[in-house]
Design a protein around this motif. Structure first.
Motif, short mmCIF file in Angstrom:
data_model
loop_
_atom_site.label_atom_id
_atom_site.label_comp_id
_atom_site.label_asym_id
_atom_site.label_seq_id
_atom_site.Cartn_x
_atom_site.Cartn_y
_atom_site.Cartn_z
N PRO A 1 -12.17 5.74 -1.70
CA PRO A 1 -13.06 4.34 -1.59
C PRO A 1 -14.44 4.91 -1.37
O PRO A 1 -15.39 4.20 -1.49
CB PRO A 1 -12.29 3.68 -0.42
CG PRO A 1 -10.82 4.16 -0.36
CD PRO A 1 -11.22 5.72 -0.59
N ILE B 1 -4.92 8.58 -7.16
CA ILE B 1 -5.32 7.97 -6.03
C ILE B 1 -6.83 8.14 -5.96
O ILE B 1 -7.32 9.16 -6.26
CB ILE B 1 -4.98 8.65 -4.66
CG1 ILE B 1 -5.15 7.83 -3.55
CG2 ILE B 1 -5.09 10.28 -4.75
CD1 ILE B 1 -4.39 8.47 -2.29
N ARG B 2 -7.58 7.06 -5.69
CA ARG B 2 -9.04 7.04 -5.78
C ARG B 2 -9.69 7.11 -4.39
O ARG B 2 -9.21 6.20 -3.74
CB ARG B 2 -9.55 5.73 -6.64
CG ARG B 2 -11.14 6.25 -6.86
CD ARG B 2 -11.67 4.92 -7.84
NE ARG B 2 -11.03 4.93 -9.00
CZ ARG B 2 -11.51 5.58 -10.06
NH1 ARG B 2 -12.52 6.28 -9.87
NH2 ARG B 2 -10.99 5.33 -11.41
N TYR C 1 -6.37 6.24 2.88
CA TYR C 1 -6.94 4.58 2.53
C TYR C 1 -7.32 4.50 1.15
O TYR C 1 -7.92 3.50 0.87
CB TYR C 1 -8.08 4.47 3.52
CG TYR C 1 -7.62 4.34 5.00
CD1 TYR C 1 -7.36 3.11 5.59
CD2 TYR C 1 -7.91 5.40 5.76
CE1 TYR C 1 -7.27 2.96 6.82
CE2 TYR C 1 -7.59 5.44 6.96
CZ TYR C 1 -7.07 4.26 7.66
OH TYR C 1 -6.64 4.13 9.00
N GLY C 2 -6.89 5.32 0.23
CA GLY C 2 -7.18 5.35 -0.95
C GLY C 2 -6.58 4.21 -1.92
O GLY C 2 -5.60 3.56 -1.69
N ARG C 3 -7.30 4.11 -3.30
CA ARG C 3 -6.81 2.88 -4.06
C ARG C 3 -5.99 3.65 -5.07
O ARG C 3 -6.02 4.78 -5.64
CB ARG C 3 -7.92 2.39 -4.72
CG ARG C 3 -8.72 1.55 -3.84
CD ARG C 3 -9.97 1.21 -4.50
NE ARG C 3 -9.60 0.27 -5.57
CZ ARG C 3 -9.55 -0.93 -5.50
NH1 ARG C 3 -9.69 -1.59 -4.22
NH2 ARG C 3 -9.28 -1.86 -6.46
N GLU D 1 -4.73 3.58 -8.51
CA GLU D 1 -5.13 3.02 -9.88
C GLU D 1 -5.64 4.20 -10.79
O GLU D 1 -5.85 5.31 -10.25
CB GLU D 1 -6.36 2.29 -9.67
CG GLU D 1 -7.59 3.03 -8.86
CD GLU D 1 -8.75 1.85 -8.59
OE1 GLU D 1 -8.69 0.73 -8.43
OE2 GLU D 1 -9.92 2.33 -8.60
N HIS E 1 0.78 -0.98 0.02
CA HIS E 1 0.01 0.01 -0.04
C HIS E 1 0.93 1.20 0.23
O HIS E 1 1.52 1.72 0.98
CB HIS E 1 -0.88 -0.05 1.35
CG HIS E 1 -1.79 1.03 0.88
ND1 HIS E 1 -2.95 1.15 0.24
CD2 HIS E 1 -2.21 1.83 2.10
CE1 HIS E 1 -3.71 2.29 0.69
NE2 HIS E 1 -3.11 2.71 1.75
N GLU F 1 1.17 4.56 -10.13
CA GLU F 1 1.41 3.28 -10.74
C GLU F 1 2.79 3.59 -11.80
O GLU F 1 3.37 2.42 -11.80
CB GLU F 1 0.35 2.78 -11.68
CG GLU F 1 -1.18 2.36 -10.90
CD GLU F 1 -2.30 2.45 -11.71
OE1 GLU F 1 -2.85 1.59 -11.62
OE2 GLU F 1 -2.49 3.63 -12.40
#
Length: 442
Positions: free
Chosen positions: A89, A86-87, A78-80, A82, A40, A58
């Motif tokens: 959630p 950063i997305r 706590y984002g993703r 992708e 992470h 990435e």
């Protein structure tokens, strides 16, 4: 003594506070590179009393944004990672490293809401194992060509530790050369071959004299303090027997770093970075002039004392810093083990979360602290007046190239001119270095 108003002027770091405004004009260490190297690659950052999120995209590029999503305030740490950013959630809003909102997928088809959303974003760079962020207005200053920044990755090692007090008192212990003869006094000297990675445990340059013996037996240094190109230079001279003298030079790199000798072949560049008014981290880059750094050994040494993920000392206020009265009588002056970071931590935390300087009584050996405060106050006032060109160590890329070194070394000499010896010793160290021979010194 100073008034409470004057103390607040130089210690408080919020975005509207005088010292906080000044510190935001400089690059601040915010994380170790190791902290965003796992699965992470996102980390919550608190610095200068504000909250941010650091992430690695990435493609490997770093991003630094305000921590809370501008939609409903969810925590982006706590984002993703992708789709080029950063997305969040919560509703899937996507942000790139520049704070642009790329998508608001929960919105109706064809919505243009994302074009009107901008998240706070900040410049971020990685240097010698540390991630730096810039939180000021306008262009960030260029990095000076200090040894810790120009040495190859093989010759540097970075680490950090939490201190539960204000940043200024944590910094001031590093510009107080006299304390080392007491706070860091060891009653026995360690073999030089076992001193690797340990401060104040090796021998001085040009001698076989352990630094611990020098500090223990010669406890009244003659201190010389002066402003320098990087901020301030401190020279401590201890008169030894047989017409010899021990000379040690350390530096304050404005606004909040110190560069000190660790051994005859290694230096430490250490920043004291406010988390908020009551806590700070020290960040250190260990720089070797000779062999590559044994990073595994140095990391293992420090992980014996510091606990992840927050780099909290295992010896702290909750357990009396491991104080042992028997050790205090037989082994160390303080009785809190052999790691000087614990010694310094006890000293500065014992002053309170923000030292009450209205009650202090400074002496002759505090001349480094006195001069630094003058430099700091002068810079804060210039910053408040908008005189950014008057701020120390805030250079463009061309001027920053000339800021090198600085000299940080201790050794034993018969010379009556400490400056001549230190310059010569530094030049000799650079000539034998695989990377520093062409790097100047200050």
């Amino acid at each position: 003594m100073m008034s409470q108003e004057q103390n607040d002027f130089i210690t408080r770091v919020g975005p509207t506070e005088p010292a906080g405004k000044l510190l935001r004009q400089y690059w601040q260490p915010i994380a170790l590179s190791d902290e965003i190297a796992g699965v992470h690659q996102v980390k919550a950052i608190r610095v200068l009393g504000q909250d941010f999120v650091l992430f690695k995209q990435e493609d490997g590029r770093l991003g630094l944004l305000d921590k809370h999503c501008p939609h409903r305030g969810a925590d982006l740490s706590y984002g993703r990672i992708e789709d080029g950013g950063i997305r969040c959630p919560f509703h899937g809003w996507l942000f790139d490293a520049k704070g642009n909102c790329l998508e608001t997928p929960a919105e109706p088809e064809g919505s243009q809401l994302c074009t009107r959303i901008q998240q706070g974003a900040y410049p971020v760079v990685e240097k010698s194992g540390i991630v730096f962020g810039y939180f000021g207005e306008g262009d960030a200053p260029a990095f000076p060509h200090l040894d810790c920044f120009v040495a190859p990755d093989t010759h540097v090692f970075a680490f950090k530790g939490l201190i539960e007090c204000n940043w200024l008192q944590a910094l001031e212990v590093g510009i107080d050369p006299a304390h080392a003869s007491y706070l860091h006094r060891f009653f026995e000297d360690e073999a030089d071959e076992t001193s690797y990675g340990k401060q104040f445990r090796s021998t001085s340059a040009d001698s076989d004299l352990p630094v611990t013996k020098v500090l223990r037996e010669y406890d009244r240094p003659d201190l010389h303090v002066e402003e320098s190109e990087v901020g301030m230079r401190l020279t401590a001279v201890r008169e030894l027997s047989n017409n010899q003298r021990h000379v040690r030079i350390t530096n304050m790199v404005f606004p909040q770093a110190i560069v000190i000798p660790m051994s005859s072949t290694m230096t430490i560049s250490q920043w004291h970075v406010p988390v908020d008014d009551h806590n700070c981290y020290w960040y250190a880059i260990f720089t070797s002039f000779t062999d590559p750094v044994d990073k595994e050994q140095m990391r293992a040494q420090r992980l014996e004392l510091y606990e992840l993920p927050d780099y909290i000392s295992r010896r702290n206020r909750s357990n009396n810093y491991g104080f042992d009265p028997v050790e205090q009588q037989k082994s160390t002056y303080l009785g809190m083990g052999h790691d000087i970071n614990v010694h310094d931590q006890w000293a500065v935390e014992s002053l309170g979360s923000i030292q009450d300087r209205t009650k202090e009584h400074l002496g002759t050996t505090d001349k480094g602290i006195i001069l630094y405060r003058r430099i700091l106050i002068r810079a804060i006032k210039a910053c408040l007046d908008g005189q950014m060109d008057a701020l120390p160590m805030r250079h463009d890329s061309h001027a920053a190239q000339s800021i090198t070194g600085p000299i940080a070394i201790d050794g034993v000499t018969a010379s009556h001119i400490p400056e001549d010896y230190l310059v010569h010793a530094d030049q000799e160290r650079r000539r034998s270095s695989s990377w520093a021979a062409s790097v100047g010194n200050n």
